[in-house]
Enzyme design. Structure first.
Site, PDB file in Angstrom:
ATOM      1  N   ASP A 273      -8.305 -42.497  15.074  1.00 25.74           N
ATOM      2  CA  ASP A 273      -8.612 -42.017  16.426  1.00 25.74           C
ATOM      3  C   ASP A 273      -9.687 -40.937  16.352  1.00 25.74           C
ATOM      4  O   ASP A 273     -10.209 -40.642  15.275  1.00 25.74           O
ATOM      5  CB  ASP A 273      -7.343 -41.509  17.118  1.00 25.74           C
ATOM      6  CG  ASP A 273      -6.582 -40.552  16.252  1.00 25.74           C
ATOM      7  OD1 ASP A 273      -7.179 -39.540  15.841  1.00 25.74           O
ATOM      8  OD2 ASP A 273      -5.402 -40.807  15.939  1.00 25.74           O
TER       9      ASP A 273
ATOM     10  N   LYS B   9      -7.609 -41.927  21.953  1.00 29.02           N
ATOM     11  CA  LYS B   9      -6.754 -40.773  22.219  1.00 29.02           C
ATOM     12  C   LYS B   9      -7.581 -39.518  22.396  1.00 29.02           C
ATOM     13  O   LYS B   9      -7.756 -38.727  21.498  1.00 29.02           O
ATOM     14  CB  LYS B   9      -5.737 -40.541  21.096  1.00 29.02           C
ATOM     15  CG  LYS B   9      -4.552 -41.440  21.225  1.00 29.02           C
ATOM     16  CD  LYS B   9      -3.303 -40.653  21.406  1.00 29.02           C
ATOM     17  CE  LYS B   9      -2.584 -40.765  20.118  1.00 29.02           C
ATOM     18  NZ  LYS B   9      -1.514 -40.121  19.725  1.00 29.02           N
TER      19      LYS B   9
ATOM     20  N   MET C   8      -3.847 -28.038  20.958  1.00 29.52           N
ATOM     21  CA  MET C   8      -4.028 -28.688  22.266  1.00 29.52           C
ATOM     22  C   MET C   8      -3.904 -27.695  23.410  1.00 29.52           C
ATOM     23  O   MET C   8      -3.314 -28.002  24.442  1.00 29.52           O
ATOM     24  CB  MET C   8      -2.995 -29.815  22.445  1.00 29.52           C
ATOM     25  CG  MET C   8      -3.153 -30.915  21.417  1.00 29.52           C
ATOM     26  SD  MET C   8      -1.890 -32.181  21.509  1.00 29.52           S
ATOM     27  CE  MET C   8      -0.583 -31.464  20.540  1.00 29.52           C
TER      28      MET C   8
HETATM   29  N1  SAH Z   1      -2.031 -33.646  13.381  1.00 29.93           N
HETATM   30  C1  SAH Z   1      -3.088 -32.728  13.725  1.00 29.93           C
HETATM   31  C2  SAH Z   1      -2.929 -32.164  15.102  1.00 29.93           C
HETATM   32  C3  SAH Z   1      -2.941 -33.188  16.198  1.00 29.93           C
HETATM   33  S1  SAH Z   1      -2.881 -32.470  17.769  1.00 29.93           S
HETATM   34  C4  SAH Z   1      -3.146 -31.621  12.675  1.00 29.93           C
HETATM   35  O1  SAH Z   1      -2.261 -31.501  11.845  1.00 29.93           O
HETATM   36  O2  SAH Z   1      -4.104 -30.852  12.687  1.00 29.93           O
HETATM   37  C5  SAH Z   1      -4.567 -32.305  18.182  1.00 29.93           C
HETATM   38  C6  SAH Z   1      -4.986 -30.853  18.193  1.00 29.93           C
HETATM   39  O3  SAH Z   1      -5.197 -30.399  16.888  1.00 29.93           O
HETATM   40  C7  SAH Z   1      -6.262 -30.590  18.907  1.00 29.93           C
HETATM   41  O4  SAH Z   1      -6.091 -30.523  20.295  1.00 29.93           O
HETATM   42  C8  SAH Z   1      -6.631 -29.244  18.339  1.00 29.93           C
HETATM   43  O5  SAH Z   1      -5.867 -28.231  18.930  1.00 29.93           O
HETATM   44  C9  SAH Z   1      -6.162 -29.366  16.913  1.00 29.93           C
HETATM   45  N2  SAH Z   1      -7.257 -29.711  15.986  1.00 29.93           N
HETATM   46  C10 SAH Z   1      -7.344 -30.802  15.207  1.00 29.93           C
HETATM   47  N3  SAH Z   1      -8.445 -30.759  14.450  1.00 29.93           N
HETATM   48  C11 SAH Z   1      -9.071 -29.618  14.747  1.00 29.93           C
HETATM   49  C12 SAH Z   1     -10.277 -28.982  14.301  1.00 29.93           C
HETATM   50  N4  SAH Z   1     -11.057 -29.547  13.381  1.00 29.93           N
HETATM   51  N5  SAH Z   1     -10.614 -27.794  14.833  1.00 29.93           N
HETATM   52  C13 SAH Z   1      -9.853 -27.208  15.764  1.00 29.93           C
HETATM   53  N6  SAH Z   1      -8.712 -27.760  16.218  1.00 29.93           N
HETATM   54  C14 SAH Z   1      -8.328 -28.932  15.725  1.00 29.93           C
END
Ligand code: SAH
Length: 459
Positions: free
Chosen positions: A245, A267, A380
């Site tokens: 995604d 997504k 998020m």
């Molecule tokens: N499984 C993922 C999180 C999924 S929820 C993890 O462990 O990181 C999705 C959220 O993750 C986004 O809305 C944001 O808040 C955060 N996120 C994911 N990658 C990011 C990045 N490179 N920089 C900042 N926030 C990030």
């Protein structure tokens, strides 16, 4: 792609090298190693070269007649004008021509290579940086030992037998992957071909020719491909299908197997390309078709990633799976933005929460969040930023508490926007950070200014 990589079969064929000095000798040497017959033309030819088997020396100045019968040309004289003439004449006849150290005059370039024949690894920087190419060669030299040539020869030897016994092509590829990445390879690499052969035949006897699909739920980290785990990379290169995604960065998707089928399941906030239920069903269907499916998830699969739901369906359907943890956004961002989440002067604990809005509100335990000496990381959370700041203040957190929004952490687009609970919503309104963003609340945020300056990855 600037050049098409391809390998020439020059066995028993005539190639022309113009120039009989050190460079000509080197180039002629490579051609001879590949089995070519080499006509060397130069007013003076080093004796050692002239006498090599396969070499026909012609002691003369170059003239177009020397092209006669040659399938490719290398110009290695020290006179650019002569090289230029050779290049133009050769190209007019559609003869592939290489002019040493002069990419402009080349119709093909000779790459640096690592010879583990039958395995041949060639690479080039298009003439742009020979030093970089040499460095890469050095690196590969250490990870691909000499004995890989033996392993290559072994694979060639049993190619036909395996083809006859394992008739299903995808299954055959898996068979070879298991053989060349497992015990068989270990034996052969250790020089014991007899044991390798025995093991390989044993594997063939046990082979049922049936495809067994499986799913790898892989945490791809927050964006920088360097943050992948070895296991993630191994499974990514094994999988027949990649389901990903938009949290998974392009350079990471590009590291999956070239010929793998890639399925984007989207997504984005409020723009779900595929519903979670459909993704769960998709994974099951692909695995039942016998595919090895890698489900790439941003960060860690179990961290606000709904990875749990995906494996529940797999379990219910009896499909084998593996889960590979990844670096979650909070940890990647903390490191790259210079915000130590539990720096002892500021925080003794750290909370990871989701700021996802449900019916316009944030369903969080506010009293737990506002505790002192604590860092709060909100996933998020951007759309609920105003609610978040207002509620934290309403539940007793000082409005001067530092807070940061980190956009696209660990990628070249990383940006850190800081403020306080009372000022950040306004700042964010102006700065318009781009998703994905992570919010960090607490005293540790102040360290960002101090610590990122020295940070090598700081973009
Ligand atoms: N499984 C993922 C999180 C999924 S929820 C993890 O462990 O990181 C999705 C959220 O993750 C986004 O809305 C944001 O808040 C955060 N996120 C994911 N990658 C990011 C990045 N490179 N920089 C900042 N926030 C990030």
């Amino acid at each position: 792609m600037d050049y098409l990589p391809a390998f020439h079969n020059v066995k028993g064929k005539l190639c022309l090298v113009v120039g009989g000095g050190e460079v000509g000798t080197r180039k002629a040497g490579v051609l001879l190693e590949a089995g070519a017959l080499v006509r060397v033309v130069a007013p003076e030819i080093e004796k050692e070269l002239a006498e090599r088997r396969g070499v026909t020396p012609i002691v003369a100045r170059f003239e177009p007649g020397h092209f006669e019968g040659a399938m490719l040309v290398v110009a290695a004289t020290n006179d650019r004008e002569v090289n230029k003439t050779i290049s133009a004449l050769a190209q007019a006849q559609n003869l592939p021509v290489n002019v040493v150290d002069d990419p402009e005059l080349c119709s093909f370039i000779m790459p640096a290579f690592l010879d583990r024949s039958p395995l041949m690894i060639a690479f080039s920087s298009g003439g742009g940086s020979p030093v970089l190419t040499r460095m890469m060669r050095g690196k590969l030299e250490t990870i691909i030992p000499q004995n890989y040539a033996r392993l290559g020869a072994f694979a060639v030897r049993f190619r036909e037998l395996v083809k006859q016994r394992v008739t299903n092509p995808p299954k055959r590829r898996i068979f070879w992957e298991n053989a060349l990445d497992g015990l068989v390879a270990e034996k052969v690499l250790a020089g014991d071909e007899v044991a390798g052969e025995k093991l390989l035949k044993q594997m063939l006897d046990e082979e049922d020719n049936v495809l067994h699909g499986e799913v790898y739920l892989v945490g791809a980290g927050p964006g920088d491909p360097d943050l992948l785990t070895f296991r993630a990379l191994r499974l990514m290169q094994k999988a027949d299908v990649v389901v990903y995604d938009n949290l998974v960065s392009k350079p990471i998707v590009d590291m999956t197997r070239r010929d793998a089928q890639r399925i984007f399941v989207g997504k984005e906030r409020a723009n779900h390309t595929m519903r979670q239920e459909d993704i769960n069903v998709l994974l099951v269907r692909l695995a039942k078709e016998g595919k090895r499916v890698v489900r790439l998830k941003g960060g860690d699969p179990f961290m606000f990633g709904r990875g749990g739901e995906e494996i529940e369906t797999l379990t219910a359907e009896g499909i084998p799976f593996q889960v590979v943890p990844g670096i979650t956004a909070a940890l990647g961002v903390a490191a790259y933005a210079g915000i130590p989440l539990t720096h002892r002067d500021y925080a003794q604990s750290c909370m990871f929460v989701t700021g996802h809005l449900k019916d316009g509100t944030m369903d969080l335990d506010w009293d737990a969040l506002v505790r002192p000496n604590q860092t709060v990381v909100v996933y998020m959370g951007l759309h609920g930023l105003v609610t978040l700041c207002t509620q934290l203040i309403a539940h007793g957190m000082p409005e001067t508490t530092p807070i940061a929004i980190v956009q696209q952490g660990t990628t070249p687009n990383q940006r850190v926007i800081t403020g306080t609970l009372s000022t950040l919503p306004g700042i964010a309104e102006r700065e318009k950070p781009q998703a994905p963003t992570l919010i960090i609340v607490g005293g540790v945020v102040t360290l960002h200014e101090k610590l990122t300056w020295f940070h090598p990855q700081n973009p």
